[in-house]
Design a protein around this motif. Structure first.
Motif, PDB file in Angstrom:
ATOM      1  N   UNK A  24       0.846  -1.194   0.000  1.00  0.00           N
ATOM      2  CA  UNK A  24       0.000   0.000   0.000  1.00  0.00           C
ATOM      3  C   UNK A  24       0.882   1.244   0.000  1.00  0.00           C
ATOM      4  N   UNK A  25       0.480   2.242  -0.801  1.00  0.00           N
ATOM      5  CA  UNK A  25       1.188   3.515  -0.923  1.00  0.00           C
ATOM      6  C   UNK A  25       0.239   4.625  -0.484  1.00  0.00           C
ATOM      7  N   UNK A  26       0.683   5.529   0.409  1.00  0.00           N
ATOM      8  CA  UNK A  26      -0.173   6.628   0.851  1.00  0.00           C
ATOM      9  C   UNK A  26       0.454   7.377   2.016  1.00  0.00           C
ATOM     10  N   UNK A  27      -0.381   8.207   2.676  1.00  0.00           N
ATOM     11  CA  UNK A  27       0.062   9.010   3.812  1.00  0.00           C
ATOM     12  C   UNK A  27      -0.218   8.356   5.157  1.00  0.00           C
ATOM     13  N   UNK A  39      -0.107  15.924  -1.878  1.00  0.00           N
ATOM     14  CA  UNK A  39      -0.748  15.333  -3.059  1.00  0.00           C
ATOM     15  C   UNK A  39      -1.111  13.872  -2.859  1.00  0.00           C
ATOM     16  N   UNK A  40      -0.632  13.293  -1.782  1.00  0.00           N
ATOM     17  CA  UNK A  40      -0.903  11.883  -1.507  1.00  0.00           C
ATOM     18  C   UNK A  40      -2.176  11.764  -0.668  1.00  0.00           C
ATOM     19  N   UNK A  41      -2.985  10.730  -0.962  1.00  0.00           N
ATOM     20  CA  UNK A  41      -4.138  10.406  -0.142  1.00  0.00           C
ATOM     21  C   UNK A  41      -3.703   9.459   0.972  1.00  0.00           C
ATOM     22  N   UNK A  42      -4.600   9.251   1.937  1.00  0.00           N
ATOM     23  CA  UNK A  42      -4.242   8.354   3.041  1.00  0.00           C
ATOM     24  C   UNK A  42      -4.024   6.940   2.525  1.00  0.00           C
ATOM     25  N   UNK A  43      -4.919   6.428   1.740  1.00  0.00           N
ATOM     26  CA  UNK A  43      -4.757   5.144   1.055  1.00  0.00           C
ATOM     27  C   UNK A  43      -4.805   5.439  -0.439  1.00  0.00           C
ATOM     28  N   UNK A  62      -7.508  11.222  -4.604  1.00  0.00           N
ATOM     29  CA  UNK A  62      -7.962  12.499  -5.175  1.00  0.00           C
ATOM     30  C   UNK A  62      -7.189  12.856  -6.440  1.00  0.00           C
ATOM     31  N   UNK A  63      -5.871  12.598  -6.465  1.00  0.00           N
ATOM     32  CA  UNK A  63      -5.039  12.987  -7.608  1.00  0.00           C
ATOM     33  C   UNK A  63      -4.784  11.856  -8.585  1.00  0.00           C
ATOM     34  N   UNK A  64      -5.239  10.642  -8.280  1.00  0.00           N
ATOM     35  CA  UNK A  64      -5.189   9.572  -9.246  1.00  0.00           C
ATOM     36  C   UNK A  64      -3.821   8.905  -9.363  1.00  0.00           C
ATOM     37  N   UNK A  65      -3.784   7.899 -10.246  1.00  0.00           N
ATOM     38  CA  UNK A  65      -2.575   7.120 -10.543  1.00  0.00           C
ATOM     39  C   UNK A  65      -2.367   7.158 -12.042  1.00  0.00           C
ATOM     40  N   UNK A  69       1.344   8.098 -19.641  1.00  0.00           N
ATOM     41  CA  UNK A  69       0.609   9.366 -19.694  1.00  0.00           C
ATOM     42  C   UNK A  69      -0.872   9.203 -19.434  1.00  0.00           C
ATOM     43  N   UNK A  70      -1.324   7.989 -19.118  1.00  0.00           N
ATOM     44  CA  UNK A  70      -2.742   7.696 -18.943  1.00  0.00           C
ATOM     45  C   UNK A  70      -3.044   7.538 -17.461  1.00  0.00           C
ATOM     46  N   UNK A  71      -4.187   8.114 -17.067  1.00  0.00           N
ATOM     47  CA  UNK A  71      -4.675   7.918 -15.713  1.00  0.00           C
ATOM     48  C   UNK A  71      -5.478   6.626 -15.675  1.00  0.00           C
ATOM     49  N   UNK A  72      -5.152   5.753 -14.741  1.00  0.00           N
ATOM     50  CA  UNK A  72      -5.745   4.418 -14.697  1.00  0.00           C
ATOM     51  C   UNK A  72      -6.327   4.187 -13.320  1.00  0.00           C
ATOM     52  N   UNK A  73      -7.297   3.287 -13.282  1.00  0.00           N
ATOM     53  CA  UNK A  73      -7.814   2.805 -12.008  1.00  0.00           C
ATOM     54  C   UNK A  73      -7.167   1.481 -11.623  1.00  0.00           C
ATOM     55  N   UNK A  74      -6.802   0.697 -12.644  1.00  0.00           N
ATOM     56  CA  UNK A  74      -6.072  -0.548 -12.425  1.00  0.00           C
ATOM     57  C   UNK A  74      -5.382  -0.896 -13.727  1.00  0.00           C
TER      58      UNK A  74
END
Length: 735
Positions: A24-27, A39-43, A62-65, A69-74
Motif C-alpha cells: 500500500x502507498x499513501x500518507x 498530493x498523496x491520499x491516506x490510502x 484524489x489525484x489519481x494514478x 501518460x494515462x490515468x488508470x484505475x487498475x
C-alpha cells in the motif's frame, strides 16, 4: 519476486521488494510506502504481483494514478515504464537493475523530474553543509576571542600585582636605607652595620627579582595582546571570507531570480536541460541550466540549437534518477598572514582610570547623541506630521454637518393574492423582492446618475466650489464629473442592513440647511426610483390580461351570432324540441296503427267479413305506415332543403357547445384579469421613511481629537516599521 524502485520529492532512490501480499502507498501510518506530501491520499494506491507481472490499483485517491501518460484505475506496470502515484515515481526493477524507459515524451519527462528532485536534494545538502561550516567558524571565532580576552585579563591582573609588590618593596628598601643612615650616624664602628648591609642587600636582591618578574609579566602581557590582535585579525579574515561567500551566493541567487523573472515555460526549461546535457553541463534544474548555458555564451532557445538537439537526440538514460550528486563549484581562499601588533607600553593605575573615564564619557556622549537623533527623528517623522494634521483639523478644516435618514422599501400586501393561487400568493409578503429593491435603490443613490441629477437640480458642484470650503474638499472651477463623483462618494454615504431591511443614508454639507436639502432631494429621487421599479411589469401584466378578455368576448359574440343564424335559417328554435315533437307524432301514429291492425284482425275473424270495411281498414293502415315512414325519414334523411333534422341538431348542438366554451373561456379570462389586477396591486412598491431628514445644529465633522490621535498612531506605526526594517537590514549587512 520483483523489486520496486521509487523516489519522492526529496530525490532519494529507495527500493522495496514485493511479496505475496499487496503493498500500500499513501500518507497513512500503516502504508508500506509512505509520503507526507499533500498530493498523496491516506490510502492512495496498492501494488501487487500476480506471478507474471506487477499491477497497480487506485484506491479512490484524489489525484489519481498515472501509468505512462494515462490515468488508470487498475493497470499493469510494463518493464521500464514509470508510474506516478501522487508525488512518488515508481518503476519495476529488472534482474540487471533499472530497465530503460519505454520511450516517448513521458519517459523523458519522468527522467527529468527525477533529475530535478535529486538536484534539489543535492542543493539542500550543500546548503546545510555551508550553514554548518558557517556555524563552526562563528563558534571558533568566539572561542578564540574569549580565550585571548581571558588570558589578557589574567596577565594584566598579574602585572598589577607585581607592580604593587615592587612598590611595596621599594618603600621597604627606602625605609631600610633611612634606618641604615641613622644607625650609621649614631652607631659605633663595628656594631650592627654588617647586619644592616646584609638586610639591604637582601631587599635589593628581592627588589631586582620583583622587577625582573614585572618585566616578564609585561612581556607576557604584550604577547597576549599580540595574540588577541592576531585573533581579531583572524576573525576579520573569516568574516571577510564569510562575506565573500555570502556575496557569491547572493550573486548566484540574483542570476537565478533573473532567469525566473523571465517566466519561462516548462517546455523551455526542459529544452534548456537537454541543451545542457548535450554540451556536457551538469545542471540540477532548468533554471540553473539556463544560467550556466548563458554564462558560457550559449543561447538555449536559438533555433539552430533546437534543430541540433532534434538531429542529435541521444540514447535515453537507463535509470530512474541520476546516481551521482552534482558537484557545485567551491571557492577556497588562502588565509591572510597574521598582522604584527606592537606591544602596548606599560601604563599605571592613573592611566587606566583615565582610559576608563574616557570610555565612560564616550559611551555617555554616544548615548546622548542617539537620544538626540531619536528625538529628532520622532519630531520629524511623527510629531511634526501630527501637528500639521491637528492644525488642519482644528483650524483649517471646514465644519461639516451630517443629516441622517432611514427608510425602508415596502411591498403592498393584497388579500386576494392567496385566492389567485400559485406561488404569487405564497411569496406575496417575502423579503426577497424587498431586499433586491433596497439594494437597487442603494446602488442608484450611490451612482453617477444621482450625482448628476443632484447637481442639475440642487447645484452640488457649485456648492462645493465656494471659497468657504477648505482646499482639500473644495472642487476646482473646472472640476470634471469624475472629481465631483469622488467627492459625492465621500459626502453621501448609503448603507443597507439586510437583517432589518433598512436603508440608512448620511448626507454631509458645510451648512445644516444644505445638508437637509440634499438629503430630501435624494429621498425624493429614491421614491421615484421605487415607483419605476415595477411600473413596466404591472403595465405588461394588465395589458396582456385585458387583451385576453377582449379576445374571449369577441369569440363568444361570434359563437352566439352563429347560433342565431342557424335558428333563423332553419326556422327552428331548438333541435331538441323539434326532435321531441317528431318523436311524439310517430308514437301517436304507431298507436293508431296498432288500433287499426287490431280492428282489421277483428274484421278478418268474421266468417263473412264485409269487403268494403276490410278495404277501408287496409287503406288506413297503409296510410299510417306511410306517414310513420315519412316522419322517421325526416329525422335522418335530407328534406327538400338538403338538411335532415339530425344534421340540423348536430350543427345547433355544436354551435351551442361553442357558445358554452367561449363563455367558459371568457369567465377564465375575467378571472385572469382579476388575478393580474391583484398581482399588479401587490407588485406596487413604496418608500416609507422611518427617520426623516432633520438638519443638525452642531457640526458632525471633522472629529478633530479622534482624527489627530489616529494620525499620530499611523505616523508612529509607519516610523516603527521603517526603523525596525532598517535595523534588521543593518544587522543582516553588518553581522
Amino acid at each position: 519476486m520483483p523489486t520496486l524502485l521509487y523516489c519522492d520529492v526529496d530525490g532519494v532512490d529507495r527500493t522495496f521488494e514485493l511479496g505475496p501480499h499487496p503493498v500500500t502507498i499513501g500518507r497513512a501510518t500503516d502504508c508500506q510506502i509512505r509520503s507526507d506530501d499533500p498530493r498523496m491520499s491516506r490510502q492512495h494506491a496498492r501494488v501487487f504481483f500476480d506471478g507474471q507481472q506487477c499491477w497497480i490499483e487506485d484506491l479512490g485517491s484524489a489525484n489519481g494514478v498515472f501509468v505512462g501518460r494515462d490515468r488508470v484505475s487498475r493497470a499493469a506496470i510494463p518493464p521500464g515504464e514509470v508510474a506516478l502515484v501522487g508525488s512518488i515515481l515508481v518503476q519495476v526493477l529488472g534482474p540487471q537493475g533499472p530497465l530503460p524507459p519505454t520511450g516517448g515524451v513521458h519517459a523523458q519527462l519522468s527522467h527529468w523530474l527525477a533529475m530535478e528532485r535529486k538536484g534539489r536534494a543535492a542543493i539542500e545538502d550543500e546548503r546545510s553543509a555551508l550553514a554548518r561550516r558557517l556555524g563552526e567558524l562563528h563558534e571558533e571565532m568566539n572561542t578564540q576571542a574569549r580565550a585571548a580576552s581571558n588570558e589578557l585579563t589574567a596577565v594584566l591582573l598579574q602585572r598589577d600585582e607585581a607592580i604593587a609588590r615592587a612598590e611595596r618593596l621599594e618603600q621597604a628598601l627606602g625605609q631600610l636605607q633611612d634606618e641604615a643612615a641613622e644607625l650609621h650616624a649614631t652607631a659605633r664602628p663595628g656594631g650592627d652595620e654588617p647586619l644592616l648591609r646584609e638586610r639591604v642587600a637582601a631587599l635589593g636582591a628581592e627588589l631586582a627579582a620583583a622587577q625582573e618578574r614585572l618585566a616578564a609579566l609585561e612581556a607576557t602581557a604584550a604577547e597576549a595582546e599580540e595574540r588577541l590582535d592576531e585573533a581579531a585579525t583572524e576573525r576579520d579574515r573569516l568574516r571577510d571570507e564569510l562575506g565573500a561567500i555570502t556575496d557569491e551566493a547572493d550573486q548566484l541567487r540574483q542570476k537565478v531570480d533573473a532567469v525566473r523573472s523571465e517566466e519561462l515555460s516548462g517546455r523551455q526549461l526542459r529544452m534548456a536541460m537537454r541543451v545542457a546535457q548535450r554540451n556536457g553541463i551538469k545542471a540540477t534544474s532548468g533554471l540553473e541550466a539556463v544560467r550556466l548555458l548563458r554564462q558560457q555564451g550559449i543561447d538555449p532557445f536559438e533555433r539552430s540549437t533546437l534543430l541540433d538537439i532534434v538531429k542529435d537526440e541521444g540514447e535515453k538514460s537507463r535509470a530512474l534518477t541520476t546516481t551521482e550528486a552534482p558537484q557545485l563549484p567551491k571557492a577556497y581562499r588562502q588565509p591572510a598572514p597574521p598582522a604584527k601588533v606592537e606591544p602596548a607600553p606599560a601604563s599605571g593605575e592613573a592611566q587606566r582610570r583615565l582610559e576608563i573615564s574616557r570610555i565612560q564619557k564616550d559611551i555617555a556622549r554616544r548615548r546622548r547623541r542617539r537620544m538626540t537623533l531619536l528625538a529628532s527623528r520622532l519630531a520629524v517623522f511623527v510629531f511634526l506630521p501630527t501637528l500639521i494634521a491637528a492644525w488642519y483639523f482644528y483650524v483649517i478644516a471646514t465644519p461639516l454637518y451630517a443629516t441622517n435618514s432611514e427608510f425602508v422599501i415596502q411591498q403592498a400586501d393584497s388579500g386576494g393574492a392567496s385566492a389567485a393561487g400559485g406561488l404569487a400568493g405564497m411569496f406575496g409578503g417575502s423579503a426577497l423582492s424587498s431586499s433586491q429593491d433596497s439594494v437597487t435603490v442603494q446602488s442608484y443613490l450611490q451612482s453617477r446618475d444621482a450625482m448628476r441629477r443632484l447637481d442639475a437640480e440642487e447645484g452640488f458642484k457649485a456648492y462645493f466650489q465656494q471659497p468657504g470650503i477648505d482646499a482639500l474638499r473644495r472642487l476646482p472651477p473646472d472640476a470634471t464629473d469624475e472629481a465631483a463623483y469622488r467627492l459625492y462618494e465621500d459626502m453621501v454615504q448609503v448603507s443597507y442592513d439586510p437583517t432589518e431591511g433598512i436603508v440608512r443614508m448620511e448626507v454631509i454639507a458645510a451648512d445644516p440647511e444644505t445638508s437637509e436639502r440634499f438629503a430630501r432631494a435624494l429621498v425624493a429621487y429614491a421614491e421615484e426610483q421605487v415607483d419605476q421599479l415595477t411600473q413596466r411589469l404591472r403595465a405588461n401584466q394588465m395589458r396582456d390580461a385585458q387583451e385576453s378578455v377582449a379576445s374571449a368576448e369577441q369569440r363568444m359574440n361570434e359563437a352566439q351570432l352563429r347560433v342565431l343564424e342557424l335558428q333563423e335559417r332553419f326556422q327552428m328554435l331548438s333541435s331538441e324540441i323539434e326532435v321531441s315533437l317528431l318523436t311524439q307524432q310517430i308514437a301517436n301514429l304507431e298507436t293508431q296503427l296498432n288500433n287499426e291492425r287490431l280492428s282489421l284482425s277483428d274484421l278478418q275473424a268474421n266468417a263473412r267479413p264485409n269487403p268494403a270495411r276490410l278495404e277501408q281498414a287496409e287503406r288506413r293502415i297503409l296510410t299510417l305506415e306511410t306517414q310513420i315512414a315519412n316522419l322517421r325519414g325526416s329525422l335522418t334523411q335530407s328534406n327538400e332543403g338538403g338538411q335532415s333534422v339530425a344534421r340540423l341538431q348536430r350543427e345547433q348542438v355544436m354551435a351551442e357547445s361553442d357558445v358554452a366554451t367561449r363563455q367558459l373561456l371568457l369567465a377564465q379570462a375575467m378571472q385572469q384579469l382579476e388575478a393580474a389586477r391583484i398581482e399588479a396591486n401587490r407588485q406596487v412598491r413604496y418608500l416609507s421613511l422611518g427617520v426623516s431628514p432633520v438638519a443638525p445644529d452642531e457640526p458632525t465633522y471633522p472629529r478633530a481629537f479622534e482624527n489627530t490621535a489616529l494620525a499620530f498612531l499611523i505616523f508612529a506605526g509607519i516610523y516603527l516599521m521603517i526603523s525596525m526594517t532598517s535595523a534588521i537590514l543593518r544587522e543582516q549587512v553588518t553581522g
